[in-house]
Structure formats: C-alpha cells, structure tokens
Design a protein around this motif. Structure first.
Motif, PDB file in Angstrom:
ATOM      1  N   ASN A  97      -5.472   9.626  -9.234  1.00  0.00           N
ATOM      2  CA  ASN A  97      -6.504   8.642  -8.880  1.00  0.00           C
ATOM      3  C   ASN A  97      -6.851   8.776  -7.397  1.00  0.00           C
ATOM      4  N   ILE A 129       1.690   1.944  -3.562  1.00  0.00           N
ATOM      5  CA  ILE A 129       0.574   2.595  -4.258  1.00  0.00           C
ATOM      6  C   ILE A 129       0.585   4.098  -3.991  1.00  0.00           C
ATOM      7  N   HIS A 133       0.822  -1.216   0.000  1.00  0.00           N
ATOM      8  CA  HIS A 133       0.000   0.000   0.000  1.00  0.00           C
ATOM      9  C   HIS A 133       0.858   1.269   0.000  1.00  0.00           C
ATOM     10  N   ASN A 135      -0.178   7.307  -9.806  1.00  0.00           N
ATOM     11  CA  ASN A 135      -1.476   7.254  -9.122  1.00  0.00           C
ATOM     12  C   ASN A 135      -1.916   8.606  -8.582  1.00  0.00           C
ATOM     13  N   ASP A 137      -9.573   8.149  -5.693  1.00  0.00           N
ATOM     14  CA  ASP A 137     -10.263   7.021  -5.050  1.00  0.00           C
ATOM     15  C   ASP A 137      -9.272   5.938  -4.619  1.00  0.00           C
ATOM     16  N   LEU A 138      -8.324   5.645  -5.506  1.00  0.00           N
ATOM     17  CA  LEU A 138      -7.315   4.622  -5.196  1.00  0.00           C
ATOM     18  C   LEU A 138      -6.452   5.037  -4.012  1.00  0.00           C
ATOM     19  N   LEU A 139      -6.033   6.310  -3.993  1.00  0.00           N
ATOM     20  CA  LEU A 139      -5.191   6.817  -2.916  1.00  0.00           C
ATOM     21  C   LEU A 139      -5.938   6.825  -1.583  1.00  0.00           C
ATOM     22  N   GLN A 140      -7.212   7.219  -1.639  1.00  0.00           N
ATOM     23  CA  GLN A 140      -8.016   7.242  -0.412  1.00  0.00           C
ATOM     24  C   GLN A 140      -8.214   5.830   0.139  1.00  0.00           C
ATOM     25  N   GLU A 141      -8.445   4.892  -0.761  1.00  0.00           N
ATOM     26  CA  GLU A 141      -8.619   3.501  -0.354  1.00  0.00           C
ATOM     27  C   GLU A 141      -7.328   2.945   0.262  1.00  0.00           C
ATOM     28  N   ALA A 142      -6.187   3.271  -0.370  1.00  0.00           N
ATOM     29  CA  ALA A 142      -4.898   2.809   0.135  1.00  0.00           C
ATOM     30  C   ALA A 142      -4.594   3.408   1.503  1.00  0.00           C
TER      31      ALA A 142
END
Length: 278
Positions: A245, A236, A233, A242, A247-252
C-alpha cells in the motif's frame, strides 16, 4: 553499573559533552583521575566521527575495514540492520546524507565489542525510521550507556537513569526523562509556593513566569501526544501487511516528518524557556 542506561541532560553549555569526553578519554579532567575496571571496553560516538569516514570508501568497504572476521554475507546482513540494503552498500560515503553517515558511523563503532557506550547526540541528522533503528539497537544493548540527547522520545525509550549537569555538579534521578521532568516540575511548584520575596512577586515578573510555566506545561502535554502519534505511524510503516500500500506508507512517512519537525521545534522552545528562567 551494569545495565545502567544514563541520560545526561542540562542546558547548553552546562558541561554535558565535556563530561562525556572526559569519560571517553578525549579530554583530561582538570583535577583527579577517571578510572575504569580493566574489563570495561568503551565505545564512543560523537558527531565529529562522521568526519572520520573515508569519503572514497563504499558503505561496504567502510565496514569491511573494521570487520576482519566477517565474511561478505555477514557484512551485508549487518549493514541491513542499519538500513543499508541492495545497491545502497555500494554507495560512496561521500554522497551519503547526514543521516546515512550517522547510521554508518554508529554501525562501525558497534563492530568493536563494548560494554560501555558513550553517545553524544546519536539521533542527530536521523529521520524517524533511522531513529527507530537506533532506538531498537540501544534498547537491546546488554551493557551500559551514558547518552546526551535532546530527543526526549529517545531518552524515554532507552534510559533508566537521568543525570542533570547543572551549577558545576551532577544531580541523579532514578528514572527516565519523563520521571526526571516530573520530579523537577514538582520541586519548582513547591519553590513557587514558598517564595514570598517582594521582588520575585512583582506583577510583571509573576505574569511572565506564569506564561512561561503555562507554555512549558502545554509543550510537555504535547510531547505525550506526539509520542503516541509517532508510535502509531511507526506501527503503520512497520506493519508487513502494508507493504503493497504505497499511498498509505507515503502518507505515514509524510506525517512522521511533520511530527518530527514539530517535536524538534518544541524541544528548542522548551530549552529556551528553561534557559530564560535561570
């Protein structure tokens, strides 16, 4: 010695912080003296140093007071290395979070040229990204380090020697925390095999010890998994592709926070298991 990165470990109350304070000159030894070579410059970081920050200073002013030879751009660049950018450097110290104060205190300490750093829980109050910054700084540090930390991931990353403070002495293992743990577990397994005392072989005690050992073994295996997941993570978050992105960063980030909480809870549980076996 030069380039030694020592992790001090042991149960709470064993004397780790007292030993570090003696090395830092904050406390005097009861007997004897501690002598450093004249060329040794010591930098000492402990949690109480957060209190030495002036709450009325801005982040920028807090560093400028200790960096007379640096111009404004150099100070801004330096603060960027500790994740203070843009408007962050104009924040008052009084409104900073615990993690931000810890980063600022570390940054201020490192302004004074040192070849021996004494660190007492340097990753306390830090989120996973901030810990990554501190790990990177300490890994690239060219001098020597003596460090107390409950963060085994941090110890595995930066140390090459482990000293256990226990029973009024210091026992040295020539490797990081993972190596120290392997050596300790191997030794305990040999003791269990050779122990024929009727009292210790009592069924209830044996069952409780077995459960504790099994739980500790599971926790240690989970630590290895957590280290891998945390690294994935972090990759990421650090991947420039990234950046857009969200959404991806927030999820990570959310997953890292979850992993960090699990990590710290397991550290506390393992410490208690070790304490119960004493």
């Amino acid at each position: 010695e030069r380039n030694k990165k020592i992790g001090l470990v042991g149960i709470n109350g064993a004397g780790k912080s007292t030993l570090l304070k003696m090395l830092a000159g904050v406390e005097k030894p009861t007997i004897g003296d501690i002598n450093f070579h004249p060329n040794i410059n010591v930098g000492y970081y402990a949690q109480h140093q957060l209190e030495t920050l002036d709450i009325n200073d801005t982040v920028f002013e807090s560093i400028r007071k200790f960096s007379i030879k640096m111009n404004e751009n150099e100070i801004r660049t330096y603060l960027g290395g500790f994740m203070f950018t843009g408007e962050d450097i104009e924040k008052k110290v009084g409104i900073l979070s615990g993690g931000e104060k810890a980063r600022l205190a570390l940054g201020r300490m490192l302004l004074t040229p040192s070849n021996l750093l004494l660190l007492d829980e340097p990753t306390n109050h830090l989120d996973m990204i901030s810990r990554g910054v501190v790990e990177e700084v300490m890994s690239s540090f060219q001098g020597s380090i003596v460090c107390i930390s409950h963060d085994r991931h941090f110890l595995n990353k930066i140390t090459n020697t482990t000293c256990e403070v226990s029973n009024g002495g210091v026992f040295t293992y020539e490797g990081n925390y993972e190596y120290y743990e392997w050596r300790k577990n191997s030794h305990q397994s040999e003791e269990v095999k050779s122990d024929s005392s009727p009292k210790k072989n009592n069924k209830i005690q044996h069952s409780m010890r077995k459960k504790a050992r099994n739980r500790a073994s599971w926790i240690n295996k989970r630590f290895v998994q957590l280290d891998d997941e945390i690294e994935q993570h972090e990759m990421i978050l650090n991947d420039s592709s990234n950046t857009s992105n969200a959404d991806l960063l927030q999820e990570a980030m959310a997953k890292l926070t979850q992993l960090e909480d699990e990590y710290l809870n397991l550290i506390n549980e393992l410490d208690q298991l070790v304490l119960d076996q004493k």
